[in-house]
Design a protein around this motif. Structure first.
Motif, mmCIF file in Angstrom:
data_model
loop_
_atom_site.group_PDB
_atom_site.id
_atom_site.type_symbol
_atom_site.label_atom_id
_atom_site.label_comp_id
_atom_site.label_asym_id
_atom_site.label_seq_id
_atom_site.Cartn_x
_atom_site.Cartn_y
_atom_site.Cartn_z
ATOM 1 N N LEU A 34 0.827 -1.207 0.000
ATOM 2 C CA LEU A 34 0.000 0.000 0.000
ATOM 3 C C LEU A 34 0.862 1.258 0.000
ATOM 4 O O LEU A 34 0.552 2.244 -0.676
ATOM 5 N N ALA A 35 1.956 1.228 0.761
ATOM 6 C CA ALA A 35 2.866 2.370 0.793
ATOM 7 C C ALA A 35 3.472 2.607 -0.582
ATOM 8 O O ALA A 35 3.608 3.756 -1.030
ATOM 9 N N ALA A 36 3.819 1.514 -1.260
ATOM 10 C CA ALA A 36 4.358 1.652 -2.614
ATOM 11 C C ALA A 36 3.315 2.255 -3.554
ATOM 12 O O ALA A 36 3.619 3.106 -4.378
ATOM 13 N N GLY A 37 2.056 1.806 -3.417
ATOM 14 C CA GLY A 37 0.996 2.360 -4.255
ATOM 15 C C GLY A 37 0.800 3.845 -4.013
ATOM 16 O O GLY A 37 0.645 4.629 -4.963
ATOM 17 N N ALA A 38 0.820 4.252 -2.736
ATOM 18 C CA ALA A 38 0.696 5.669 -2.411
ATOM 19 C C ALA A 38 1.885 6.459 -2.946
ATOM 20 O O ALA A 38 1.747 7.589 -3.437
ATOM 21 N N ASP A 39 3.056 5.846 -2.856
ATOM 22 C CA ASP A 39 4.271 6.487 -3.361
ATOM 23 C C ASP A 39 4.170 6.720 -4.863
ATOM 24 O O ASP A 39 4.498 7.791 -5.372
ATOM 25 N N GLY A 82 9.143 17.801 -1.804
ATOM 26 C CA GLY A 82 8.202 17.944 -0.698
ATOM 27 C C GLY A 82 7.233 16.774 -0.610
ATOM 28 O O GLY A 82 6.955 16.256 0.479
ATOM 29 N N TRP A 83 6.731 16.309 -1.768
ATOM 30 C CA TRP A 83 5.851 15.146 -1.826
ATOM 31 C C TRP A 83 6.545 13.939 -1.206
ATOM 32 O O TRP A 83 5.963 13.214 -0.381
ATOM 33 N N LEU A 84 7.776 13.698 -1.609
ATOM 34 C CA LEU A 84 8.501 12.532 -1.108
ATOM 35 C C LEU A 84 8.683 12.587 0.402
ATOM 36 O O LEU A 84 8.529 11.581 1.100
ATOM 37 N N PHE A 85 9.017 13.759 0.922
ATOM 38 C CA PHE A 85 9.261 13.882 2.354
ATOM 39 C C PHE A 85 7.977 13.669 3.151
ATOM 40 O O PHE A 85 7.964 12.925 4.141
ATOM 41 N N VAL A 86 6.889 14.302 2.722
ATOM 42 C CA VAL A 86 5.605 14.137 3.417
ATOM 43 C C VAL A 86 5.175 12.676 3.384
ATOM 44 O O VAL A 86 4.707 12.115 4.386
ATOM 45 N N LEU A 87 5.336 12.045 2.222
ATOM 46 C CA LEU A 87 4.947 10.646 2.090
ATOM 47 C C LEU A 87 5.754 9.757 3.023
ATOM 48 O O LEU A 87 5.217 8.837 3.647
ATOM 49 N N SER A 88 7.044 10.017 3.144
ATOM 50 C CA SER A 88 7.887 9.211 4.019
ATOM 51 C C SER A 88 7.429 9.316 5.471
ATOM 52 O O SER A 88 7.426 8.326 6.206
ATOM 53 N N LEU A 90 4.323 9.916 6.495
ATOM 54 C CA LEU A 90 3.068 9.177 6.616
ATOM 55 C C LEU A 90 3.318 7.665 6.713
ATOM 56 O O LEU A 90 2.654 6.962 7.489
ATOM 57 N N ILE A 91 4.281 7.173 5.925
ATOM 58 C CA ILE A 91 4.589 5.745 5.971
ATOM 59 C C ILE A 91 5.194 5.367 7.319
ATOM 60 O O ILE A 91 4.880 4.310 7.885
ATOM 61 N N VAL A 92 6.062 6.225 7.850
ATOM 62 C CA VAL A 92 6.653 5.968 9.171
ATOM 63 C C VAL A 92 5.561 5.848 10.225
ATOM 64 O O VAL A 92 5.567 4.927 11.056
ATOM 65 N N VAL A 93 4.608 6.773 10.195
ATOM 66 C CA VAL A 93 3.518 6.742 11.179
ATOM 67 C C VAL A 93 2.710 5.448 11.058
ATOM 68 O O VAL A 93 2.413 4.789 12.062
ATOM 69 N N LEU A 185 9.021 0.824 7.109
ATOM 70 C CA LEU A 185 9.631 1.858 7.948
ATOM 71 C C LEU A 185 11.026 2.206 7.456
ATOM 72 O O LEU A 185 11.380 3.394 7.330
ATOM 73 N N VAL A 186 11.847 1.198 7.182
ATOM 74 C CA VAL A 186 13.210 1.435 6.701
ATOM 75 C C VAL A 186 13.192 2.180 5.370
ATOM 76 O O VAL A 186 13.939 3.148 5.155
ATOM 77 N N ILE A 187 12.330 1.746 4.473
ATOM 78 C CA ILE A 187 12.229 2.391 3.163
ATOM 79 C C ILE A 187 11.837 3.849 3.317
ATOM 80 O O ILE A 187 12.378 4.738 2.644
#
Length: 214
Positions: A34-39, A82-88, A90-93, A185-187
């Motif tokens: 799912l994280a990959a799809g959002a990415d 900015g997109w990449l940072f915000v997405l990262s 959200l995935i961490v959370v 999380l690592v990704i």
């Protein structure tokens, strides 16, 4: 192949992968997929911004804008980073929440297949974009915007490969579901680090176009 054509091909790849990964992620209970799809959805949006920036930068000067749109590509790179940072973040959370609350049973086979296909597709995308960077174009701002998309594609390929390996381990052992959010999380941390580096490079471009900016 022109720069816009390369980006359009990568955009199409991302949109196809978004649909497939979201379907597999929901059915397989995989946060990594799912994280990959959002990415990839964020990437598709970023590529659209990059294509718009290239179009704007090619427009001829007008009476209202005698210099044209020289900042368009820098702004596009800023949006992408900015997109990449915000997405990262959200995935961490999401990953931390699953690790604390408990990870649902993950179906390894669809995760392995979908993520393996995604990794191959993003490697192809990186090769397509990398060929343009090797052409020696002198349009530094436009190259910066393209490099943002290339960086995202490389990160996506690495992320998908990591999720595929996780799927293979879960499939073979029938255990270790917690590996799925751990890999996610690592990704996310790696993507966030590279996003910050890109934003630092963008700040140099901003100072070039806006000398008074900090």
């Amino acid at each position: 192949m022109t720069r816009s054509s390369r980006l359009t091909v990568v955009l199409a790849l991302n949109l196809i992968l978004v649909i497939g990964l979201v379907v597999v992620g929901v059915s397989a209970h995989s946060l990594g997929v799912l994280a990959a799809g959002a990415d990839y959805f964020a990437d598709a949006t970023a590529i659209g911004v990059a294509l718009l920036a290239i179009w704007l930068s090619k427009r001829p000067p007008t009476a209202r804008r005698p210099r044209g749109y020289p900042r368009a590509n820098v702004v596009a790179a800023l949006v992408n980073g900015g997109w990449l940072f915000v997405l990262s973040v959200l995935i961490v959370v999401g990953a931390v929440d699953r690790l604390i609350a408990g990870t649902p049973s993950v179906h390894g086979l669809p995760v392995l297949i979908a993520s393996g296909i995604a990794a191959a597709a993003m490697i192809a995308a990186a090769v397509i974009l990398g060929g343009d960077l090797d052409d020696g174009d002198d349009e530094n701002d436009e190259r910066l915007s393209l490099r943002a998309v290339l960086l995202s594609s490389v990160a996506d390929a690495a992320a998908a490969a990591g999720v595929a390996i996780t799927g293979a381990i879960i499939l073979v052992t029938g255990r270790f579901d917690w590996l799925d959010p751990t890999v996610a999380l690592v990704i996310a941390v790696v993507i966030g680090y590279h996003a910050l580096r890109l934003l630092m490079e963008v700040s140099v471009g901003l100072r070039r176009h806006w000398p008074g900016s900090k």
